[in-house]
Scaffold this motif. Structure first.
Motif, PDB file in Angstrom:
ATOM      1  N   ALA A 129       0.842  -1.214   0.000  1.00 16.07           N
ATOM      2  CA  ALA A 129       0.000   0.000   0.000  1.00 16.07           C
ATOM      3  C   ALA A 129       0.872   1.257   0.000  1.00 16.07           C
ATOM      4  N   ARG A 130       2.055   1.180   0.608  1.00 20.47           N
ATOM      5  CA  ARG A 130       2.942   2.354   0.612  1.00 20.47           C
ATOM      6  C   ARG A 130       3.721   2.490  -0.688  1.00 20.47           C
ATOM      7  N   LEU A 131       3.989   1.338  -1.328  1.00 16.87           N
ATOM      8  CA  LEU A 131       4.735   1.399  -2.595  1.00 16.87           C
ATOM      9  C   LEU A 131       3.840   1.769  -3.775  1.00 16.87           C
ATOM     10  N   PHE A 143       6.105  19.937  -3.399  1.00 21.33           N
ATOM     11  CA  PHE A 143       7.080  19.044  -4.041  1.00 21.33           C
ATOM     12  C   PHE A 143       8.440  19.708  -4.106  1.00 21.33           C
ATOM     13  N   TYR A 144       9.483  18.952  -3.811  1.00 21.35           N
ATOM     14  CA  TYR A 144      10.844  19.421  -4.076  1.00 21.35           C
ATOM     15  C   TYR A 144      11.782  18.237  -4.224  1.00 21.35           C
ATOM     16  N   PRO A 145      12.806  18.416  -5.071  1.00 24.47           N
ATOM     17  CA  PRO A 145      13.812  17.370  -5.193  1.00 24.47           C
ATOM     18  C   PRO A 145      14.955  17.617  -4.206  1.00 24.47           C
ATOM     19  N   ASN A 147      19.035  16.061  -2.535  1.00 26.29           N
ATOM     20  CA  ASN A 147      20.198  15.168  -2.495  1.00 26.29           C
ATOM     21  C   ASN A 147      20.654  15.007  -1.063  1.00 26.29           C
ATOM     22  N   LYS A 148      21.475  13.997  -0.837  1.00 22.91           N
ATOM     23  CA  LYS A 148      22.255  13.904   0.398  1.00 22.91           C
ATOM     24  C   LYS A 148      23.682  14.298   0.022  1.00 22.91           C
ATOM     25  N   ARG A 149      24.246  15.214   0.786  1.00 21.07           N
ATOM     26  CA  ARG A 149      25.552  15.820   0.446  1.00 21.07           C
ATOM     27  C   ARG A 149      26.691  14.789   0.407  1.00 21.07           C
ATOM     28  N   MET A 167      20.669   8.320  12.380  1.00 22.87           N
ATOM     29  CA  MET A 167      20.153   9.629  11.936  1.00 22.87           C
ATOM     30  C   MET A 167      18.783   9.502  11.286  1.00 22.87           C
ATOM     31  N   MET A 168      18.582   8.418  10.549  1.00 21.25           N
ATOM     32  CA  MET A 168      17.273   8.237   9.907  1.00 21.25           C
ATOM     33  C   MET A 168      16.186   7.976  10.952  1.00 21.25           C
ATOM     34  N   ARG A 169      16.598   7.382  12.067  1.00 23.14           N
ATOM     35  CA  ARG A 169      15.619   7.146  13.138  1.00 23.14           C
ATOM     36  C   ARG A 169      15.125   8.489  13.673  1.00 23.14           C
ATOM     37  N   SER A 170      16.084   9.385  13.929  1.00 24.11           N
ATOM     38  CA  SER A 170      15.732  10.715  14.428  1.00 24.11           C
ATOM     39  C   SER A 170      14.834  11.451  13.414  1.00 24.11           C
ATOM     40  N   HIS A 171      15.204  11.319  12.127  1.00 26.21           N
ATOM     41  CA  HIS A 171      14.391  11.911  11.054  1.00 26.21           C
ATOM     42  C   HIS A 171      12.953  11.364  11.102  1.00 26.21           C
ATOM     43  N   GLY A 172      12.862  10.042  11.201  1.00 27.57           N
ATOM     44  CA  GLY A 172      11.541   9.403  11.225  1.00 27.57           C
ATOM     45  C   GLY A 172      10.708   9.833  12.431  1.00 27.57           C
ATOM     46  N   ILE A 174      10.786  12.735  13.984  1.00 26.25           N
ATOM     47  CA  ILE A 174      10.215  14.063  13.717  1.00 26.25           C
ATOM     48  C   ILE A 174       9.025  13.902  12.787  1.00 26.25           C
ATOM     49  N   GLY A 175       9.242  13.129  11.724  1.00 25.50           N
ATOM     50  CA  GLY A 175       8.176  12.929  10.749  1.00 25.50           C
ATOM     51  C   GLY A 175       6.908  12.396  11.379  1.00 25.50           C
ATOM     52  N   ARG A 176       7.080  11.467  12.313  1.00 22.68           N
ATOM     53  CA  ARG A 176       5.917  10.824  12.934  1.00 22.68           C
ATOM     54  C   ARG A 176       5.029  11.797  13.687  1.00 22.68           C
ATOM     55  N   GLN A 177       5.645  12.877  14.182  1.00 23.54           N
ATOM     56  CA  GLN A 177       4.823  13.860  14.903  1.00 23.54           C
ATOM     57  C   GLN A 177       3.819  14.550  13.974  1.00 23.54           C
ATOM     58  N   LYS A 183       1.141  13.909   4.756  1.00 26.29           N
ATOM     59  CA  LYS A 183       1.428  12.583   4.182  1.00 26.29           C
ATOM     60  C   LYS A 183       2.607  12.776   3.241  1.00 26.29           C
ATOM     61  N   GLN A 184       3.672  11.963   3.427  1.00 26.05           N
ATOM     62  CA  GLN A 184       4.852  12.147   2.575  1.00 26.05           C
ATOM     63  C   GLN A 184       5.044  10.953   1.674  1.00 26.05           C
ATOM     64  N   ILE A 185       5.428  11.211   0.441  1.00 30.08           N
ATOM     65  CA  ILE A 185       5.772  10.124  -0.474  1.00 30.08           C
ATOM     66  C   ILE A 185       7.184  10.401  -0.976  1.00 30.08           C
ATOM     67  N   GLU A 196      18.546  13.169  -6.205  1.00 26.19           N
ATOM     68  CA  GLU A 196      18.492  11.777  -5.748  1.00 26.19           C
ATOM     69  C   GLU A 196      17.098  11.334  -5.306  1.00 26.19           C
ATOM     70  N   TRP A 197      16.307  12.273  -4.806  1.00 26.47           N
ATOM     71  CA  TRP A 197      14.932  11.951  -4.396  1.00 26.47           C
ATOM     72  C   TRP A 197      13.982  13.091  -4.755  1.00 26.47           C
ATOM     73  N   GLY A 198      12.736  12.724  -4.916  1.00 22.53           N
ATOM     74  CA  GLY A 198      11.664  13.702  -4.947  1.00 22.53           C
ATOM     75  C   GLY A 198      10.912  13.562  -3.635  1.00 22.53           C
ATOM     76  N   VAL A 221      20.262  14.896   9.765  1.00 23.34           N
ATOM     77  CA  VAL A 221      20.231  14.420   8.363  1.00 23.34           C
ATOM     78  C   VAL A 221      20.003  15.585   7.405  1.00 23.34           C
ATOM     79  N   SER A 222      19.037  16.442   7.725  1.00 22.60           N
ATOM     80  CA  SER A 222      18.770  17.576   6.826  1.00 22.60           C
ATOM     81  C   SER A 222      19.793  18.686   7.036  1.00 22.60           C
ATOM     82  N   ALA A 223      20.153  18.959   8.303  1.00 20.63           N
ATOM     83  CA  ALA A 223      21.060  20.078   8.581  1.00 20.63           C
ATOM     84  C   ALA A 223      22.434  19.856   7.945  1.00 20.63           C
TER      85      ALA A 223
HETATM   86  O1  76R Z   1       9.463   5.102   5.791  1.00 17.62           O
HETATM   87  C1  76R Z   1       9.270   5.376   6.994  1.00 17.62           C
HETATM   88  O2  76R Z   1       8.217   5.837   7.468  1.00 17.62           O
HETATM   89  C2  76R Z   1      10.408   5.123   7.912  1.00 17.62           C
HETATM   90  C3  76R Z   1      11.069   6.346   8.328  1.00 17.62           C
HETATM   91  C4  76R Z   1      11.497   7.241   7.175  1.00 17.62           C
HETATM   92  C5  76R Z   1      12.452   7.001   6.191  1.00 17.62           C
HETATM   93  C6  76R Z   1      13.304   5.764   5.964  1.00 17.62           C
HETATM   94  C7  76R Z   1      10.948   8.566   6.948  1.00 17.62           C
HETATM   95  C8  76R Z   1       9.927   9.136   7.682  1.00 17.62           C
HETATM   96  N1  76R Z   1      11.609   9.116   5.872  1.00 17.62           N
HETATM   97  C9  76R Z   1      12.524   8.200   5.382  1.00 17.62           C
HETATM   98  C10 76R Z   1      13.363   8.357   4.285  1.00 17.62           C
HETATM   99 MN1  76R Z   1      11.456  11.049   5.247  1.00 17.62          MN
HETATM  100  N2  76R Z   1      11.220  12.941   4.579  1.00 17.62           N
HETATM  101  C11 76R Z   1      12.114  13.618   3.775  1.00 17.62           C
HETATM  102  C12 76R Z   1      11.756  14.996   3.746  1.00 17.62           C
HETATM  103  O3  76R Z   1      12.946  18.697   3.957  1.00 17.62           O
HETATM  104  C13 76R Z   1      13.728  17.854   4.448  1.00 17.62           C
HETATM  105  O4  76R Z   1      14.553  18.188   5.342  1.00 17.62           O
HETATM  106  C14 76R Z   1      13.720  16.433   3.977  1.00 17.62           C
HETATM  107  C15 76R Z   1      12.542  16.077   3.060  1.00 17.62           C
HETATM  108  C16 76R Z   1      10.600  15.144   4.498  1.00 17.62           C
HETATM  109  C17 76R Z   1       9.814  16.431   4.745  1.00 17.62           C
HETATM  110  C18 76R Z   1      10.279  13.837   5.027  1.00 17.62           C
HETATM  111  C19 76R Z   1       9.191  13.557   5.848  1.00 17.62           C
HETATM  112  N3  76R Z   1      12.961  10.758   3.916  1.00 17.62           N
HETATM  113  C20 76R Z   1      13.557   9.573   3.636  1.00 17.62           C
HETATM  114  C21 76R Z   1      14.494   9.764   2.542  1.00 17.62           C
HETATM  115  C22 76R Z   1      15.375   8.685   1.892  1.00 17.62           C
HETATM  116  C23 76R Z   1      16.677   8.751   2.627  1.00 17.62           C
HETATM  117  C24 76R Z   1      17.677   7.703   2.260  1.00 17.62           C
HETATM  118  O5  76R Z   1      17.313   6.608   1.808  1.00 17.62           O
HETATM  119  O6  76R Z   1      18.892   7.998   2.476  1.00 17.62           O
HETATM  120  C25 76R Z   1      14.459  11.108   2.224  1.00 17.62           C
HETATM  121  C26 76R Z   1      15.237  11.817   1.132  1.00 17.62           C
HETATM  122  C27 76R Z   1      13.506  11.719   3.087  1.00 17.62           C
HETATM  123  C28 76R Z   1      13.199  13.050   3.096  1.00 17.62           C
HETATM  124  N4  76R Z   1       9.883  11.286   6.569  1.00 17.62           N
HETATM  125  C29 76R Z   1       9.360  10.356   7.427  1.00 17.62           C
HETATM  126  C30 76R Z   1       9.015  12.387   6.543  1.00 17.62           C
HETATM  127  C31 76R Z   1       7.910  12.093   7.421  1.00 17.62           C
HETATM  128  C32 76R Z   1       6.729  13.038   7.659  1.00 17.62           C
HETATM  129  C33 76R Z   1       8.134  10.848   7.963  1.00 17.62           C
HETATM  130  C34 76R Z   1       7.247  10.089   8.962  1.00 17.62           C
HETATM  131  C35 76R Z   1       6.369   9.162   8.185  1.00 17.62           C
HETATM  132  C36 76R Z   1       5.430   8.398   9.052  1.00 17.62           C
HETATM  133  O7  76R Z   1       5.830   7.948  10.132  1.00 17.62           O
HETATM  134  O8  76R Z   1       4.265   8.255   8.608  1.00 17.62           O
END
Ligand code: 76R
Length: 248
Positions: A129-131, A143-145, A147-149, A167-172, A174-177, A183-185, A196-198, A221-223
């Motif tokens: 469903a996510r794919l 929308f924005y494209p 890269n990772k530096r 680092m991706m855990r910390s990213h995730g 934040i996203g979860r909040q 909704k992110q794709i 590298e990504w959209g 990760v972003s900083a």
């Molecule tokens: O897939 C998952 O839910 C697991 C955690 C996760 C991954 C692996 C996740 C969660 N992301 C992942 C991967 Mn993300 N994401 C971005 C941006 O503007 C910026 O600073 C960055 C742009 C946003 C806003 C965002 C949001 N994410 C990635 C990757 C691939 C990295 C790689 O493979 O090296 C990129 C480029 C990227 C970028 N991310 C989340 C979000 C949000 C809102 C979540 C939580 C999703 C959820 O829990 O439903």
């Protein structure tokens, strides 16, 4: 060599940004405009039928600012289907009154940084469903494209899997909040397009884009590693809103 992240891929994506050539559009007779509009609306209907059959998904949004007037974001099973769709649109009358502004080719991607569970992920309905997602009909798109530096000490691709995973855990986290608000794709585009990504975000409240993207800027990760292309933000278009937009 550092361990490469494993990725799962789903539907292919095309983000097709167009501006309207309003002068040319205005020079048509009302009947000609009506014909062009009806033809386009029947396309929208076809896209929605495909969505109902779960064979793809399309989002149609107006774009604010001078970068474009609207975007068609298509998800389909293959690059051939994406290409056919693009060509079919280009053959419509309306397309003659549009100017291509930007496009992005990518594929829906999930990586294994946070993956858990065993078994074949491609047999897991939640992962499928996510794919192969039906794009939300949220009020707004962003929308924005990106890269990772890869520079000096800030080279993402030289870090160990453990460092990246942390680092991706910390990213995730934040996203979860923002669950339920944004909704992110994530679509991968290494080998397909210039970045590298959209990142495609959907929200009913556009301010949540600003808050989420801003908060992530402070996260490592972003900083340290995030490099960003152009940003596009827009409003949902349905058949009625599209007609209104095309009205002269
Ligand atoms: O897939 C998952 O839910 C697991 C955690 C996760 C991954 C692996 C996740 C969660 N992301 C992942 C991967 Mn993300 N994401 C971005 C941006 O503007 C910026 O600073 C960055 C742009 C946003 C806003 C965002 C949001 N994410 C990635 C990757 C691939 C990295 C790689 O493979 O090296 C990129 C480029 C990227 C970028 N991310 C989340 C979000 C949000 C809102 C979540 C939580 C999703 C959820 O829990 O439903």
């Amino acid at each position: 060599m550092s361990e490469a992240a494993l990725t799962l891929e789903g539907w292919y994506a095309l983000h097709d940004f167009r501006a309207m050539d309003w002068n040319a559009w205005k020079s048509l007779s009302p009947a000609e405009r009506k014909q062009a509009e009806d033809e386009f609306l029947s396309f929208i209907q076809e896209w929605s039928d495909i969505e109902d059959k779960k064979q793809g998904s399309t989002a149609l949004y107006s774009i604010i600012g001078q970068k474009a007037d609207f975007v068609m974001m298509h998800l389909r099973e293959s690059l051939e289907e994406i290409n056919e769709l693009e060509t079919a649109f280009n053959k419509t009358t309306l397309a003659q009154f549009t100017i291509p502004m930007y496009s992005y080719v990518s594929v829906v991607e999930l990586s294994n940084y946070m993956a858990q569970g065993d078994g074949d992920p491609m047999q897991n309905p939640e992962i499928i469903a996510r794919l192969k997602p039906t794009l939300p009909k949220a009020n707004h798109i962003c929308f924005y494209p990106m890269n990772k530096r890869r520079e000096g000490n800030d080279n993402w691709y030289m870090l160990s899997m453990e460092e990246r995973r942390g680092m991706m855990r910390s990213h995730g986290m934040i996203g979860r909040q923002y669950a339920g608000k944004v909704k992110q794709i994530i679509t991968g585009s290494v080998g397909f397009d210039d970045w590298e990504w959209g990142v495609t975000l959907f929200a009913d409240d556009a301010l949540q884009f600003k808050k989420l993207v801003y908060e992530m800027r402070f996260d490592e990760v972003s900083a340290r590693f995030g490099e960003f292309g152009e940003f596009f933000v827009g409003n949902l278009l349905d058949q009625n809103k599209m007609s209104k937009m095309l009205e002269i």
